[in-house]
Design a protein around this motif. Structure first.
Motif, PDB file in Angstrom:
ATOM      1  N   LYS A 153      29.497 -15.973  30.135  1.00  0.00           N
ATOM      2  CA  LYS A 153      29.256 -16.777  29.178  1.00  0.00           C
ATOM      3  C   LYS A 153      29.489 -16.657  27.873  1.00  0.00           C
ATOM      4  O   LYS A 153      29.908 -17.719  27.223  1.00  0.00           O
ATOM      5  CB  LYS A 153      27.485 -16.301  29.204  1.00  0.00           C
ATOM      6  N   VAL A 154      29.832 -15.495  27.493  1.00  0.00           N
ATOM      7  CA  VAL A 154      30.446 -15.626  25.964  1.00  0.00           C
ATOM      8  C   VAL A 154      31.622 -16.203  26.020  1.00  0.00           C
ATOM      9  O   VAL A 154      31.870 -16.723  24.881  1.00  0.00           O
ATOM     10  CB  VAL A 154      30.466 -13.974  25.629  1.00  0.00           C
ATOM     11  N   VAL A 155      32.554 -16.022  26.894  1.00  0.00           N
ATOM     12  CA  VAL A 155      33.871 -16.424  26.893  1.00  0.00           C
ATOM     13  C   VAL A 155      33.880 -17.957  26.974  1.00  0.00           C
ATOM     14  O   VAL A 155      34.593 -18.639  26.278  1.00  0.00           O
ATOM     15  CB  VAL A 155      34.818 -15.970  28.109  1.00  0.00           C
ATOM     16  N   VAL A 156      32.757 -18.485  27.729  1.00  0.00           N
ATOM     17  CA  VAL A 156      32.461 -19.945  27.801  1.00  0.00           C
ATOM     18  C   VAL A 156      32.262 -20.510  26.356  1.00  0.00           C
ATOM     19  O   VAL A 156      32.792 -21.712  26.022  1.00  0.00           O
ATOM     20  CB  VAL A 156      31.493 -20.434  29.075  1.00  0.00           C
ATOM     21  N   VAL A 157      31.303 -19.808  25.869  1.00  0.00           N
ATOM     22  CA  VAL A 157      30.990 -20.272  24.472  1.00  0.00           C
ATOM     23  C   VAL A 157      32.252 -20.421  23.530  1.00  0.00           C
ATOM     24  O   VAL A 157      32.452 -21.121  22.558  1.00  0.00           O
ATOM     25  CB  VAL A 157      29.657 -19.631  23.988  1.00  0.00           C
ATOM     26  N   TRP A 158      32.800 -19.233  23.498  1.00  0.00           N
ATOM     27  CA  TRP A 158      34.071 -19.221  22.708  1.00  0.00           C
ATOM     28  C   TRP A 158      35.161 -20.315  23.207  1.00  0.00           C
ATOM     29  O   TRP A 158      35.557 -20.868  21.852  1.00  0.00           O
ATOM     30  CB  TRP A 158      34.563 -17.986  22.962  1.00  0.00           C
ATOM     31  N   ALA A 159      35.464 -20.405  24.330  1.00  0.00           N
ATOM     32  CA  ALA A 159      36.195 -21.581  24.491  1.00  0.00           C
ATOM     33  C   ALA A 159      35.802 -22.856  24.239  1.00  0.00           C
ATOM     34  O   ALA A 159      36.548 -23.590  23.679  1.00  0.00           O
ATOM     35  CB  ALA A 159      36.781 -21.678  26.400  1.00  0.00           C
ATOM     36  N   LEU A 160      34.670 -23.074  24.223  1.00  0.00           N
ATOM     37  CA  LEU A 160      33.976 -24.577  23.809  1.00  0.00           C
ATOM     38  C   LEU A 160      33.952 -24.698  22.321  1.00  0.00           C
ATOM     39  O   LEU A 160      33.549 -25.860  21.690  1.00  0.00           O
ATOM     40  CB  LEU A 160      32.553 -24.857  24.438  1.00  0.00           C
ATOM     41  N   ALA A 161      33.946 -23.522  21.735  1.00  0.00           N
ATOM     42  CA  ALA A 161      34.069 -23.673  20.015  1.00  0.00           C
ATOM     43  C   ALA A 161      35.327 -24.221  19.662  1.00  0.00           C
ATOM     44  O   ALA A 161      34.985 -24.960  18.557  1.00  0.00           O
ATOM     45  CB  ALA A 161      34.038 -22.307  19.608  1.00  0.00           C
ATOM     46  N   GLU A 162      36.334 -24.483  20.490  1.00  0.00           N
ATOM     47  CA  GLU A 162      37.527 -25.098  19.898  1.00  0.00           C
ATOM     48  C   GLU A 162      37.235 -26.906  20.167  1.00  0.00           C
ATOM     49  O   GLU A 162      37.892 -27.229  19.197  1.00  0.00           O
ATOM     50  CB  GLU A 162      38.735 -24.666  20.747  1.00  0.00           C
ATOM     51  N   ALA A 185      27.428 -16.194  15.327  1.00  0.00           N
ATOM     52  CA  ALA A 185      26.844 -15.172  15.231  1.00  0.00           C
ATOM     53  C   ALA A 185      27.797 -14.032  16.311  1.00  0.00           C
ATOM     54  O   ALA A 185      27.784 -12.852  15.815  1.00  0.00           O
ATOM     55  CB  ALA A 185      25.399 -14.972  16.000  1.00  0.00           C
ATOM     56  N   LEU A 186      28.373 -14.746  17.296  1.00  0.00           N
ATOM     57  CA  LEU A 186      29.540 -13.688  18.063  1.00  0.00           C
ATOM     58  C   LEU A 186      30.723 -13.250  17.387  1.00  0.00           C
ATOM     59  O   LEU A 186      31.408 -12.319  17.511  1.00  0.00           O
ATOM     60  CB  LEU A 186      29.745 -14.617  19.299  1.00  0.00           C
ATOM     61  N   ALA A 187      31.015 -14.037  16.240  1.00  0.00           N
ATOM     62  CA  ALA A 187      32.335 -14.096  15.709  1.00  0.00           C
ATOM     63  C   ALA A 187      32.361 -12.428  15.295  1.00  0.00           C
ATOM     64  O   ALA A 187      33.425 -12.042  15.254  1.00  0.00           O
ATOM     65  CB  ALA A 187      32.391 -14.994  14.431  1.00  0.00           C
ATOM     66  N   PRO A 188      31.486 -11.785  14.476  1.00  0.00           N
ATOM     67  CA  PRO A 188      31.691 -10.572  14.151  1.00  0.00           C
ATOM     68  C   PRO A 188      31.729  -9.688  14.999  1.00  0.00           C
ATOM     69  O   PRO A 188      32.423  -8.519  14.817  1.00  0.00           O
ATOM     70  CB  PRO A 188      30.358 -10.326  13.296  1.00  0.00           C
ATOM     71  N   LEU A 189      31.147  -9.802  16.202  1.00  0.00           N
ATOM     72  CA  LEU A 189      31.585  -8.852  17.263  1.00  0.00           C
ATOM     73  C   LEU A 189      32.845  -9.150  17.866  1.00  0.00           C
ATOM     74  O   LEU A 189      33.377  -8.042  18.387  1.00  0.00           O
ATOM     75  CB  LEU A 189      30.312  -9.442  18.472  1.00  0.00           C
ATOM     76  N   GLY A 190      33.446 -10.241  18.003  1.00  0.00           N
ATOM     77  CA  GLY A 190      34.796 -10.507  18.209  1.00  0.00           C
ATOM     78  C   GLY A 190      35.808  -9.686  17.474  1.00  0.00           C
ATOM     79  O   GLY A 190      36.732  -9.176  17.811  1.00  0.00           O
ATOM     80  N   VAL A 191      35.416  -9.688  16.100  1.00  0.00           N
ATOM     81  CA  VAL A 191      36.163  -8.995  15.080  1.00  0.00           C
ATOM     82  C   VAL A 191      36.185  -7.561  15.234  1.00  0.00           C
ATOM     83  O   VAL A 191      37.152  -6.803  15.361  1.00  0.00           O
ATOM     84  CB  VAL A 191      35.468  -9.247  13.630  1.00  0.00           C
ATOM     85  N   TRP A 192      34.860  -7.166  15.636  1.00  0.00           N
ATOM     86  CA  TRP A 192      34.714  -5.635  15.943  1.00  0.00           C
ATOM     87  C   TRP A 192      35.380  -5.314  17.318  1.00  0.00           C
ATOM     88  O   TRP A 192      36.184  -4.054  17.237  1.00  0.00           O
ATOM     89  CB  TRP A 192      33.090  -5.277  16.475  1.00  0.00           C
TER      90      TRP A 192
END
Length: 112
Positions: free
Chosen positions: A26-35, A94-101
């Motif tokens: 799910k997180v990867v799907v949300v990340w891909a749809l951000a583009e 909200a997930l962006a900082p988690l990706g940076v971490w």
């Protein structure tokens, strides 16, 4: 959120968030749809490794939770696009900082 959980049933906001993004893809799907909005096949290639069945189920759940919008253009052959709703964009932010971490600590985290 899934109909099986009432808003008052969550212990905290993190519990509610994890209910929405729980699942391997799910997180990867949300990340891909951000583009940009994507069609199903394009989204499956962008995510990589997810089966059609699981991707379809995750998209349905994300749509039910108000994270993803499904637009059917009513054309032949069928054309459907998925995109993030405003709530989905806020989740992605909200997930962006988690990706940076994760980027900063990927070497120190052992895969399971």
């Amino acid at each position: 959120m899934r109909a099986t959980r009432r808003p008052g049933a969550y212990n905290c906001g993190l519990d509610a968030a994890l209910d929405v993004i729980g699942g391997k893809w799910k997180v990867v799907v949300v990340w891909a749809l951000a583009e940009r909005p994507r069609r199903f096949g394009e989204l499956r290639r962008a995510v990589g490794g997810v089966t059609e069945k699981v991707l379809a189920a995750h998209l349905r759940e994300l749509e039910e939770d108000g994270i993803v919008r499904r637009e059917d253009f009513g054309e032949v052959p069928p054309r459907v696009e998925y995109s993030l709703t405003p709530v989905g964009r806020s989740l992605n932010a909200a997930l962006a900082p988690l990706g940076v971490w994760g980027d900063e600590h990927v070497r120190g985290v052992a895969p399971h």
